[in-house]
Design a protein around this motif. Structure first.
Motif, PDB file in Angstrom:
ATOM      1  N   LYS A  89      43.629  29.995  40.551  1.00 44.22           N
ATOM      2  CA  LYS A  89      42.211  30.129  40.855  1.00 44.22           C
ATOM      3  C   LYS A  89      41.979  31.610  41.124  1.00 44.22           C
ATOM      4  CE  LYS A  89      38.714  28.830  44.223  1.00 44.22           C
ATOM      5  NZ  LYS A  89      38.475  28.082  45.472  1.00 44.22           N
ATOM      6  N   ILE A  90      40.974  32.177  40.471  1.00 42.58           N
ATOM      7  CA  ILE A  90      40.670  33.594  40.655  1.00 42.58           C
ATOM      8  C   ILE A  90      39.737  33.748  41.842  1.00 42.58           C
ATOM      9  CG2 ILE A  90      39.628  35.649  39.620  1.00 42.58           C
ATOM     10  CD1 ILE A  90      40.377  34.434  36.854  1.00 42.58           C
ATOM     11  N   LEU A  91      40.153  34.544  42.818  1.00 44.20           N
ATOM     12  CA  LEU A  91      39.329  34.860  43.978  1.00 44.20           C
ATOM     13  C   LEU A  91      38.509  36.107  43.654  1.00 44.20           C
ATOM     14  CD1 LEU A  91      42.119  34.397  46.676  1.00 44.20           C
ATOM     15  CD2 LEU A  91      40.472  32.709  45.855  1.00 44.20           C
ATOM     16  N   TYR A  92      37.599  36.479  44.552  1.00 45.49           N
ATOM     17  CA  TYR A  92      36.847  37.700  44.299  1.00 45.49           C
ATOM     18  C   TYR A  92      37.834  38.841  44.141  1.00 45.49           C
ATOM     19  CZ  TYR A  92      33.545  41.428  44.291  1.00 45.49           C
ATOM     20  OH  TYR A  92      32.816  42.533  43.912  1.00 45.49           O
ATOM     21  N   SER A  93      37.669  39.621  43.106  1.00 44.73           N
ATOM     22  CA  SER A  93      38.676  40.602  42.723  1.00 44.73           C
ATOM     23  C   SER A  93      38.058  41.962  42.420  1.00 44.73           C
ATOM     24  CB  SER A  93      39.405  40.110  41.464  1.00 44.73           C
ATOM     25  OG  SER A  93      40.031  38.885  41.718  1.00 44.73           O
ATOM     26  N   PRO A  94      38.899  42.997  42.433  1.00 44.24           N
ATOM     27  CA  PRO A  94      38.408  44.339  42.102  1.00 44.24           C
ATOM     28  C   PRO A  94      37.731  44.412  40.731  1.00 44.24           C
ATOM     29  CG  PRO A  94      40.629  44.465  42.999  1.00 44.24           C
ATOM     30  CD  PRO A  94      40.310  43.012  42.817  1.00 44.24           C
ATOM     31  N   ASP A  95      38.201  43.641  39.769  1.00 44.91           N
ATOM     32  CA  ASP A  95      37.639  43.682  38.416  1.00 44.91           C
ATOM     33  C   ASP A  95      36.773  42.457  38.103  1.00 44.91           C
ATOM     34  OD1 ASP A  95      38.615  46.158  37.712  1.00 44.91           O
ATOM     35  OD2 ASP A  95      40.444  45.377  36.791  1.00 44.91           O
ATOM     36  N   ALA A  96      36.078  41.940  39.099  1.00 45.36           N
ATOM     37  CA  ALA A  96      35.240  40.753  38.893  1.00 45.36           C
ATOM     38  C   ALA A  96      34.173  40.991  37.818  1.00 45.36           C
ATOM     39  CB  ALA A  96      34.582  40.333  40.201  1.00 45.36           C
ATOM     40  N   SER A  97      33.531  42.146  37.830  1.00 45.17           N
ATOM     41  CA  SER A  97      32.491  42.408  36.825  1.00 45.17           C
ATOM     42  C   SER A  97      33.106  42.565  35.431  1.00 45.17           C
ATOM     43  CB  SER A  97      31.648  43.626  37.193  1.00 45.17           C
ATOM     44  OG  SER A  97      32.436  44.782  37.209  1.00 45.17           O
ATOM     45  N   ARG A  98      34.274  43.196  35.341  1.00 41.90           N
ATOM     46  CA  ARG A  98      34.951  43.321  34.036  1.00 41.90           C
ATOM     47  C   ARG A  98      35.397  41.954  33.536  1.00 41.90           C
ATOM     48  NH1 ARG A  98      39.761  46.380  34.043  1.00 41.90           N
ATOM     49  NH2 ARG A  98      39.636  46.247  31.800  1.00 41.90           N
ATOM     50  N   LEU A  99      35.844  41.080  34.456  1.00 43.53           N
ATOM     51  CA  LEU A  99      36.215  39.722  34.069  1.00 43.53           C
ATOM     52  C   LEU A  99      35.002  38.989  33.495  1.00 43.53           C
ATOM     53  CD1 LEU A  99      38.126  37.268  33.930  1.00 43.53           C
ATOM     54  CD2 LEU A  99      37.453  36.763  36.301  1.00 43.53           C
ATOM     55  N   ASN A 100      33.862  39.103  34.151  1.00 44.09           N
ATOM     56  CA  ASN A 100      32.645  38.454  33.640  1.00 44.09           C
ATOM     57  C   ASN A 100      32.277  38.979  32.256  1.00 44.09           C
ATOM     58  OD1 ASN A 100      32.336  36.793  35.873  1.00 44.09           O
ATOM     59  ND2 ASN A 100      31.075  38.277  36.955  1.00 44.09           N
ATOM     60  N   ASP A 101      32.393  40.276  32.052  1.00 42.63           N
ATOM     61  CA  ASP A 101      32.122  40.862  30.732  1.00 42.63           C
ATOM     62  C   ASP A 101      33.105  40.332  29.692  1.00 42.63           C
ATOM     63  OD1 ASP A 101      30.074  42.361  31.848  1.00 42.63           O
ATOM     64  OD2 ASP A 101      31.269  44.215  31.957  1.00 42.63           O
ATOM     65  N   PHE A 102      34.363  40.205  30.084  1.00 38.98           N
ATOM     66  CA  PHE A 102      35.387  39.705  29.165  1.00 38.98           C
ATOM     67  C   PHE A 102      35.134  38.242  28.807  1.00 38.98           C
ATOM     68  CE2 PHE A 102      39.650  37.812  28.481  1.00 38.98           C
ATOM     69  CZ  PHE A 102      39.900  38.417  27.251  1.00 38.98           C
ATOM     70  N   ILE A 103      34.760  37.427  29.790  1.00 38.83           N
ATOM     71  CA  ILE A 103      34.458  36.016  29.529  1.00 38.83           C
ATOM     72  C   ILE A 103      33.260  35.915  28.590  1.00 38.83           C
ATOM     73  CG2 ILE A 103      33.682  33.851  30.578  1.00 38.83           C
ATOM     74  CD1 ILE A 103      36.667  34.518  31.045  1.00 38.83           C
ATOM     75  N   GLN A 104      32.260  36.753  28.782  1.00 41.75           N
ATOM     76  CA  GLN A 104      31.102  36.774  27.880  1.00 41.75           C
ATOM     77  C   GLN A 104      31.538  37.136  26.469  1.00 41.75           C
ATOM     78  OE1 GLN A 104      27.808  35.932  28.658  1.00 41.75           O
ATOM     79  NE2 GLN A 104      27.656  35.984  26.436  1.00 41.75           N
ATOM     80  N   HIS A 105      32.451  38.092  26.346  1.00 37.80           N
ATOM     81  CA  HIS A 105      32.989  38.493  25.041  1.00 37.80           C
ATOM     82  C   HIS A 105      33.708  37.308  24.374  1.00 37.80           C
ATOM     83  CE1 HIS A 105      34.886  40.987  21.991  1.00 37.80           C
ATOM     84  NE2 HIS A 105      36.088  40.589  22.408  1.00 37.80           N
ATOM     85  N   LEU A 106      34.528  36.571  25.149  1.00 36.64           N
ATOM     86  CA  LEU A 106      35.217  35.399  24.593  1.00 36.64           C
ATOM     87  C   LEU A 106      34.230  34.312  24.183  1.00 36.64           C
ATOM     88  CD1 LEU A 106      38.286  35.057  26.983  1.00 36.64           C
ATOM     89  CD2 LEU A 106      38.257  35.946  24.638  1.00 36.64           C
ATOM     90  N   GLN A 107      33.178  34.154  24.970  1.00 37.47           N
ATOM     91  CA  GLN A 107      32.146  33.169  24.629  1.00 37.47           C
ATOM     92  C   GLN A 107      31.479  33.543  23.311  1.00 37.47           C
ATOM     93  OE1 GLN A 107      29.012  32.884  27.545  1.00 37.47           O
ATOM     94  NE2 GLN A 107      28.335  30.913  26.760  1.00 37.47           N
ATOM     95  N   ASN A 108      31.181  34.814  23.126  1.00 35.60           N
ATOM     96  CA  ASN A 108      30.588  35.266  21.868  1.00 35.60           C
ATOM     97  C   ASN A 108      31.535  35.064  20.696  1.00 35.60           C
ATOM     98  OD1 ASN A 108      28.263  36.034  23.223  1.00 35.60           O
ATOM     99  ND2 ASN A 108      28.890  38.161  23.410  1.00 35.60           N
ATOM    100  N   LEU A 109      32.824  35.340  20.907  1.00 33.93           N
ATOM    101  CA  LEU A 109      33.819  35.110  19.852  1.00 33.93           C
ATOM    102  C   LEU A 109      33.895  33.635  19.479  1.00 33.93           C
ATOM    103  CD1 LEU A 109      36.831  37.381  20.909  1.00 33.93           C
ATOM    104  CD2 LEU A 109      35.303  37.704  18.955  1.00 33.93           C
TER     105      LEU A 109
END
Length: 118
Positions: A89-109
């Protein structure tokens, strides 16, 4: 096949996992979502289910070369054929915003992988 009840869509993604507190050797990312990830090691690893781990994920489809720095807590561990599978389980993290951007990228793919019906 039974559908899993998840809060966030899960995306199959391969990559390297670096978690020095868990193991000095890298693991392999199997899938990721906005709230968790599944990874495995090709050998037995001892996991403390009460511990938080800082993990760095270097996914294949990441647009930059910087790994995602995440704080995670293990939810389950499964040993199978000398492999160790771990669900985090991912807790609030230093790269939370980058993770959200990456998940959006995977969703688009994943949307691009759906064939048009003629």
């Amino acid at each position: 096949m039974e559908k899993e009840n998840r809060k966030s869509p899960r995306y199959e993604e391969i990559g390297r996992i670096f978690a020095p507190e868990l193991c000095t050797l890298p693991g392999i990312l199997d899938d990721i979502s906005a709230t968790g990830c599944k990874l495995h090691y090709s050998f037995p690893v001892v996991v403390d289910l009460e511990n938080e781990y800082e993990i760095k994920i270097q996914p294949l489809h990441n647009s930059d070369n910087n790994p995602l720095n995440l704080i995670c807590v293990p939810q389950w561990v499964k040993e199978q054929h000398d492999n160790t599978f771990i669900g985090f389980k991912i807790l609030y993290s230093p790269d939370a915003s980058r993770l959200n951007d990456f998940i959006q990228h995977l969703q688009n793919l994943s949307k691009n992988d759906i064939p048009d019906i003629i």
